[in-house]
Design an enzyme around this catalytic site. Structure first.
Site, PDB file in Angstrom:
ATOM      1  N   LYS A  61     -46.293 -50.747 -54.728  1.00  0.00           N
ATOM      2  CA  LYS A  61     -44.998 -50.706 -55.416  1.00  0.00           C
ATOM      3  C   LYS A  61     -44.505 -52.107 -55.727  1.00  0.00           C
ATOM      4  O   LYS A  61     -43.833 -52.334 -56.708  1.00  0.00           O
ATOM      5  CB  LYS A  61     -43.939 -50.080 -54.511  1.00  0.00           C
ATOM      6  CG  LYS A  61     -44.091 -48.627 -54.321  1.00  0.00           C
ATOM      7  CD  LYS A  61     -42.781 -48.122 -53.734  1.00  0.00           C
ATOM      8  CE  LYS A  61     -43.072 -47.100 -52.671  1.00  0.00           C
ATOM      9  NZ  LYS A  61     -42.984 -47.634 -51.337  1.00  0.00           N
ATOM     10  N   LYS A 111     -55.124 -53.172 -53.609  1.00  0.00           N
ATOM     11  CA  LYS A 111     -54.565 -51.831 -53.463  1.00  0.00           C
ATOM     12  C   LYS A 111     -53.378 -51.636 -54.417  1.00  0.00           C
ATOM     13  O   LYS A 111     -52.638 -52.585 -54.674  1.00  0.00           O
ATOM     14  CB  LYS A 111     -54.150 -51.608 -52.002  1.00  0.00           C
ATOM     15  CG  LYS A 111     -52.674 -51.384 -51.793  1.00  0.00           C
ATOM     16  CD  LYS A 111     -52.274 -51.137 -50.384  1.00  0.00           C
ATOM     17  CE  LYS A 111     -50.786 -51.452 -50.233  1.00  0.00           C
ATOM     18  NZ  LYS A 111     -49.898 -50.387 -50.638  1.00  0.00           N
ATOM     19  N   LYS A 124     -47.744 -60.719 -47.801  1.00  0.00           N
ATOM     20  CA  LYS A 124     -46.408 -60.764 -48.395  1.00  0.00           C
ATOM     21  C   LYS A 124     -45.744 -62.124 -48.202  1.00  0.00           C
ATOM     22  O   LYS A 124     -45.009 -62.573 -49.076  1.00  0.00           O
ATOM     23  CB  LYS A 124     -45.523 -59.644 -47.830  1.00  0.00           C
ATOM     24  CG  LYS A 124     -45.959 -58.269 -48.308  1.00  0.00           C
ATOM     25  CD  LYS A 124     -44.868 -57.224 -48.230  1.00  0.00           C
ATOM     26  CE  LYS A 124     -45.373 -55.924 -48.850  1.00  0.00           C
ATOM     27  NZ  LYS A 124     -44.461 -54.812 -48.710  1.00  0.00           N
TER      28      LYS A 124
HETATM   29  P1  ATP Z   1     -45.548 -52.160 -50.930  1.00  0.00           P
HETATM   30  O1  ATP Z   1     -45.997 -52.510 -52.290  1.00  0.00           O
HETATM   31  O2  ATP Z   1     -44.178 -52.645 -50.652  1.00  0.00           O
HETATM   32  O3  ATP Z   1     -46.552 -52.472 -49.884  1.00  0.00           O
HETATM   33  P2  ATP Z   1     -46.450 -49.475 -50.914  1.00  0.00           P
HETATM   34  O4  ATP Z   1     -46.806 -49.117 -52.287  1.00  0.00           O
HETATM   35  O5  ATP Z   1     -47.533 -49.833 -49.968  1.00  0.00           O
HETATM   36  O6  ATP Z   1     -45.352 -50.594 -50.937  1.00  0.00           O
HETATM   37  P3  ATP Z   1     -45.061 -47.884 -48.906  1.00  0.00           P
HETATM   38  O7  ATP Z   1     -43.740 -47.259 -49.011  1.00  0.00           O
HETATM   39  O8  ATP Z   1     -45.128 -49.100 -48.103  1.00  0.00           O
HETATM   40  O9  ATP Z   1     -45.617 -48.241 -50.361  1.00  0.00           O
HETATM   41  O10 ATP Z   1     -46.107 -46.807 -48.436  1.00  0.00           O
HETATM   42  C1  ATP Z   1     -45.865 -45.432 -48.283  1.00  0.00           C
HETATM   43  C2  ATP Z   1     -47.152 -44.739 -47.910  1.00  0.00           C
HETATM   44  O11 ATP Z   1     -48.082 -44.804 -48.991  1.00  0.00           O
HETATM   45  C3  ATP Z   1     -47.862 -45.389 -46.717  1.00  0.00           C
HETATM   46  O12 ATP Z   1     -48.403 -44.371 -45.890  1.00  0.00           O
HETATM   47  C4  ATP Z   1     -48.948 -46.192 -47.345  1.00  0.00           C
HETATM   48  O13 ATP Z   1     -50.047 -46.382 -46.487  1.00  0.00           O
HETATM   49  C5  ATP Z   1     -49.327 -45.309 -48.533  1.00  0.00           C
HETATM   50  N1  ATP Z   1     -49.928 -46.090 -49.598  1.00  0.00           N
HETATM   51  C6  ATP Z   1     -49.371 -47.148 -50.226  1.00  0.00           C
HETATM   52  N2  ATP Z   1     -50.192 -47.638 -51.165  1.00  0.00           N
HETATM   53  C7  ATP Z   1     -51.319 -46.878 -51.135  1.00  0.00           C
HETATM   54  C8  ATP Z   1     -52.551 -46.887 -51.861  1.00  0.00           C
HETATM   55  N3  ATP Z   1     -52.766 -47.770 -52.820  1.00  0.00           N
HETATM   56  N4  ATP Z   1     -53.475 -45.956 -51.575  1.00  0.00           N
HETATM   57  C9  ATP Z   1     -53.237 -45.042 -50.601  1.00  0.00           C
HETATM   58  N5  ATP Z   1     -52.107 -44.981 -49.874  1.00  0.00           N
HETATM   59  C10 ATP Z   1     -51.151 -45.880 -50.122  1.00  0.00           C
END
Ligand code: ATP
Ligand code: LTN
Length: 326
Positions: free
Chosen positions: A196, A193, A112
């Site tokens: 969001k 991955k 990030k």
């Molecule tokens: P950011 O893009 O800001 O990293 P994020 O999509 O990772 O956001 P978070 O709110 O940080 O979302 O994550 C919430 C939960 O979803 C966490 O337990 C995280 O590990 C899980 N998670 C996020 N992205 C994935 C993914 N691509 N596959 C599986 N689990 C995920």
């Protein structure tokens, strides 16, 4: 006594099927077995650039989505991180026990910070706030996607360091990573991955996407130049689509393998789109129901905060006494 489960999710951006398959779905499925606390981590969301109005609205939307995926307020507390100042206070204290080097080597920080023009202290400190979230509630288990494993391990390291100085005060949390769905990849680029914070069109399927938008995104998903639909980790695009198909249908790999025998990528894609649309339909319907009444969501969040506050207070007071604060 039931063991305590704690997890958090950021109200930034749109909640996607990676969040659902890797985390939220498991929280809902196992909630009867545990004493559960789910936190909407809005203080984490301000570690990168954000819009105030949107953050406020997305926080409420996420509360609605948690209910919509099946989190039951009778079995699980849902609350907003910034409603409890104990999180920020414990973060400061834990900062004083966290070597800088531990934070600088976090994968998420490296990823990030590379995307930011100026790097705020909050981004570096993100995992300490997360450790405070977990440690405040004497959490036994922390169910998260694969990407957060390193942060939960850091929370253990911080707890261990503190405990070695002051005696066993913090309970040691354990990360729980599901075997399937722990890492859903981006549709545009299956080597990254699904996230969001990624804003490329067609990157993620969001839980509130319309059927049309789901079809379009899946049909355009990046695959490769081969034809046959088989599980092969070296073909990450198709592998990702098959994994999503498997998670939504609950079918085994071999069933899926024989189902798609002789078929091509476009068959996989069109079937997958329908499977996702059907899988998300009940979630979207419940979401409409629960968010019909905004006062209901406010009450839910207030009750959640009231329920967990005494636990947070108790831990924080213990810590402060140990340190000679007060
Ligand atoms: P950011 O893009 O800001 O990293 P994020 O999509 O990772 O956001 P978070 O709110 O940080 O979302 O994550 C919430 C939960 O979803 C966490 O337990 C995280 O590990 C899980 N998670 C996020 N992205 C994935 C993914 N691509 N596959 C599986 N689990 C995920
Ligand atoms: N950093 C996590 C969200 C999060 C979290 C937590 C998860 C914040 N505090 C405590 C588990 C426990 C993420 O998913 N990006």
């Amino acid at each position: 006594m039931k063991k305590r489960v704690f997890s958090g999710i950021q109200p930034t951006g749109d909640i996607h099927i990676g969040n659902y398959l890797g985390a939220m779905r498991h929280w809902a499925a196992s909630q009867a077995e545990f004493d559960n606390i789910f936190c909407i981590v809005d203080l984490h969301s301000i570690t990168v650039k954000h819009d105030a109005k949107q953050l406020y609205a997305k926080t409420r939307e996420l509360a609605g989505l948690l209910l919509a995926v099946g989190i039951d307020p009778e079995q699980s507390a849902i609350f907003v991180q910034s409603h409890l100042p104990q999180h920020s206070e414990l973060t400061w204290i834990l900062n004083c026990f966290t070597p800088l080097g531990w934070l600088q080597r976090m994968h998420q920080y490296k990823d990030k910070s590379a995307k930011q023009e100026t790097i705020g202290m909050g981004l570096l400190d993100y995992p300490v706030l997360m450790a405070a979230d977990i440690l405040l509630y004497e959490s036994d288990y922390v169910p998260v996607g694969e990407d957060q494993k390193q942060h939960v391990e850091l929370a253990r390291d911080i707890a261990g360091r503190f405990n070695s100085i002051y005696g066993d005060l913090f309970r040691m949390p354990e990360p729980v990573i599901s075997k399937t769905g722990a890492r859903i990849m981006g549709l545009d680029d299956p080597t990254k991955k699904m996230a969001k914070s990624e804003t490329v069109q067609g990157h993620a399927i969001n839980l509130l996407d319309s059927p049309d938008s789901i079809r379009k995104k899946i049909m355009r998903a990046t695959t490769d130049s081969q034809r046959d639909v088989v599980y092969d980790e070296k073909r990450p695009g198709v592998f990702n689509l098959l994994s999503i198909y498997q998670l939504f249908t609950g079918k085994s790999r071999s069933e899926i393998g024989s189902h798609f025998k002789g078929k091509g990528y476009s068959d996989l894609k069109s079937e997958l789109a329908e499977v996702i649309i059907e899988g998300l339909r009940p979630v979207q319907e419940r979401f409409k129901d629960v968010t019909n009444d905004p006062a209901h969501i406010e009450k839910l969040l207030q009750d959640g905060a009231d329920k967990v506050r005494p636990i947070a207070d108790k831990t924080l007071n213990k810590v402060k006494r140990k340190l000679g604060l007060g």
